[in-house]
Design a protein around this motif. Structure first.
Motif, PDB file in Angstrom:
ATOM      1  N   VAL A 101       0.839  -1.201   0.000  1.00 27.18           N
ATOM      2  CA  VAL A 101       0.000   0.000   0.000  1.00 27.18           C
ATOM      3  C   VAL A 101       0.871   1.248   0.000  1.00 27.18           C
ATOM      4  O   VAL A 101       0.680   2.176  -0.799  1.00 27.18           O
ATOM      5  CB  VAL A 101      -0.936   0.025   1.232  1.00 27.18           C
ATOM      6  CG1 VAL A 101      -1.676   1.364   1.290  1.00 27.18           C
ATOM      7  CG2 VAL A 101      -1.940  -1.116   1.187  1.00 27.18           C
ATOM      8  N   LEU A 102       1.857   1.263   0.896  1.00 24.17           N
ATOM      9  CA  LEU A 102       2.696   2.453   1.058  1.00 24.17           C
ATOM     10  C   LEU A 102       3.622   2.672  -0.136  1.00 24.17           C
ATOM     11  O   LEU A 102       4.060   3.797  -0.381  1.00 24.17           O
ATOM     12  CB  LEU A 102       3.499   2.346   2.359  1.00 24.17           C
ATOM     13  CG  LEU A 102       2.636   2.379   3.635  1.00 24.17           C
ATOM     14  CD1 LEU A 102       3.477   2.078   4.856  1.00 24.17           C
ATOM     15  CD2 LEU A 102       1.942   3.729   3.778  1.00 24.17           C
ATOM     16  N   SER A 103       3.899   1.604  -0.879  1.00 16.77           N
ATOM     17  CA  SER A 103       4.694   1.782  -2.097  1.00 16.77           C
ATOM     18  C   SER A 103       3.887   2.494  -3.172  1.00 16.77           C
ATOM     19  O   SER A 103       4.446   3.162  -4.047  1.00 16.77           O
ATOM     20  CB  SER A 103       5.180   0.420  -2.620  1.00 16.77           C
ATOM     21  OG  SER A 103       4.104  -0.336  -3.163  1.00 16.77           O
ATOM     22  N   VAL A 104       2.560   2.357  -3.096  1.00 18.23           N
ATOM     23  CA  VAL A 104       1.668   3.019  -4.046  1.00 18.23           C
ATOM     24  C   VAL A 104       1.262   4.397  -3.530  1.00 18.23           C
ATOM     25  O   VAL A 104       1.244   5.379  -4.272  1.00 18.23           O
ATOM     26  CB  VAL A 104       0.411   2.161  -4.311  1.00 18.23           C
ATOM     27  CG1 VAL A 104      -0.550   2.869  -5.257  1.00 18.23           C
ATOM     28  CG2 VAL A 104       0.795   0.798  -4.864  1.00 18.23           C
ATOM     29  N   GLU A 105       0.926   4.460  -2.229  1.00 18.86           N
ATOM     30  CA  GLU A 105       0.501   5.712  -1.578  1.00 18.86           C
ATOM     31  C   GLU A 105       1.288   5.882  -0.280  1.00 18.86           C
ATOM     32  O   GLU A 105       0.852   5.404   0.773  1.00 18.86           O
ATOM     33  CB  GLU A 105      -0.998   5.702  -1.295  1.00 18.86           C
ATOM     34  CG  GLU A 105      -1.876   5.707  -2.529  1.00 18.86           C
ATOM     35  CD  GLU A 105      -3.355   5.814  -2.195  1.00 18.86           C
ATOM     36  OE1 GLU A 105      -3.675   6.268  -1.069  1.00 18.86           O
ATOM     37  OE2 GLU A 105      -4.180   5.433  -3.035  1.00 18.86           O
ATOM     38  N   PRO A 106       2.437   6.555  -0.326  1.00 25.43           N
ATOM     39  CA  PRO A 106       3.299   6.672   0.866  1.00 25.43           C
ATOM     40  C   PRO A 106       2.635   7.344   2.063  1.00 25.43           C
ATOM     41  O   PRO A 106       3.055   7.108   3.200  1.00 25.43           O
ATOM     42  CB  PRO A 106       4.479   7.512   0.353  1.00 25.43           C
ATOM     43  CG  PRO A 106       4.490   7.289  -1.116  1.00 25.43           C
ATOM     44  CD  PRO A 106       3.053   7.155  -1.516  1.00 25.43           C
TER      45      PRO A 106
END
Length: 233
Positions: A109-114
């Motif tokens: 998730v965080l790789s897409v939306e940090p």
């Protein structure tokens, strides 16, 4: 539902009709009928994303998390990496007790939306479960910069701070969590553990009893009951 049924009788190749009727059944908690519509829709068009996404929601509601994971995975295969797919699959892994897989999906998730707030909250919490408190603190520092802080944030960040040696600040943050939500039984558990670490048995037992009274055991597990049996004679 009747409108979608009439539309389906007129056009039995229109997949969206079945998906929408399935969604109506889902909203009414008629999950078997919803699944039947999604299955028929899948037969007609196995590449239609909305089938798998909505069916995964139904499986979540039914607590059939393995099946939900399979459908969220299919969503990723069809539409590519999306934060929502990873987040929901992470939740399903969490409910299965597979925290390692849940953590990997949160990282996705965080790789897409940090700056995904829910993902940051959940990753910090998982680090706490793994007793990796320094990593949890790092994540909550990122989360704090985004603002809109809630009781969940203050509760978990406070406990992580306490466990990394910042005891007074940690207690302050968890207390803030209770100020925001007086029914936060998880914060009571954290405060009980903190007081036990400080050898303040009286205060610990007060927080244990308060957490139990607020329904911690029903919402989560028997941790407070076990602590009470061990420490509060």
């Amino acid at each position: 539902i009747s409108d979608f049924t009439m539309a389906w009788e007129l056009d039995k190749e229109h997949v969206a009709i079945l998906v929408n009727r399935g969604n109506c059944y889902s909203a009414l908690k008629d999950y078997e009928s919803a699944l039947a519509d999604y299955k028929t829709a899948e037969t007609l068009d196995p590449t239609e994303l909305s089938i798998y996404y909505n069916r995964a929601h139904v499986y979540d509601k039914m607590e059939s998390y393995e099946l939900a994971i399979a459908d969220y995975t299919k969503c990723i295969e069809l539409a590519g990496p999306k934060a929502d797919f990873y987040q929901r699959r992470s939740d399903a892994y969490h409910y299965l007790g597979d925290e390692l897989s849940a953590m990997k999906d949160i990282e996705n998730v965080l790789s897409v939306e940090p700056d995904h707030i829910l993902a940051l909250n959940n990753l910090g919490y998982i680090y706490i479960q793994f007793e990796e408190y320094e990593k949890a603190v790092e994540i909550f520092i990122r989360r704090e910069k985004l603002g809109n802080l809630d009781t969940y944030f203050f509760s978990n960040y406070g406990y992580a701070l306490f466990m990394t040696g910042k005891q007074e600040l940690g207690i302050e943050y968890v207390t803030k969590a209770l100020d925001l939500n007086l029914k936060n039984s998880y914060a009571c558990k954290y405060l009980a553990l903190m007081m036990l670490a400080k050898n303040d048995l009286t205060a610990a037992c007060e927080w244990i009893n308060k957490g139990i009274a607020l329904g911690y055991t029903t919402k989560y597990d028997n941790a407070l009951v076990d602590l009470k049996a061990e420490h509060c004679k």
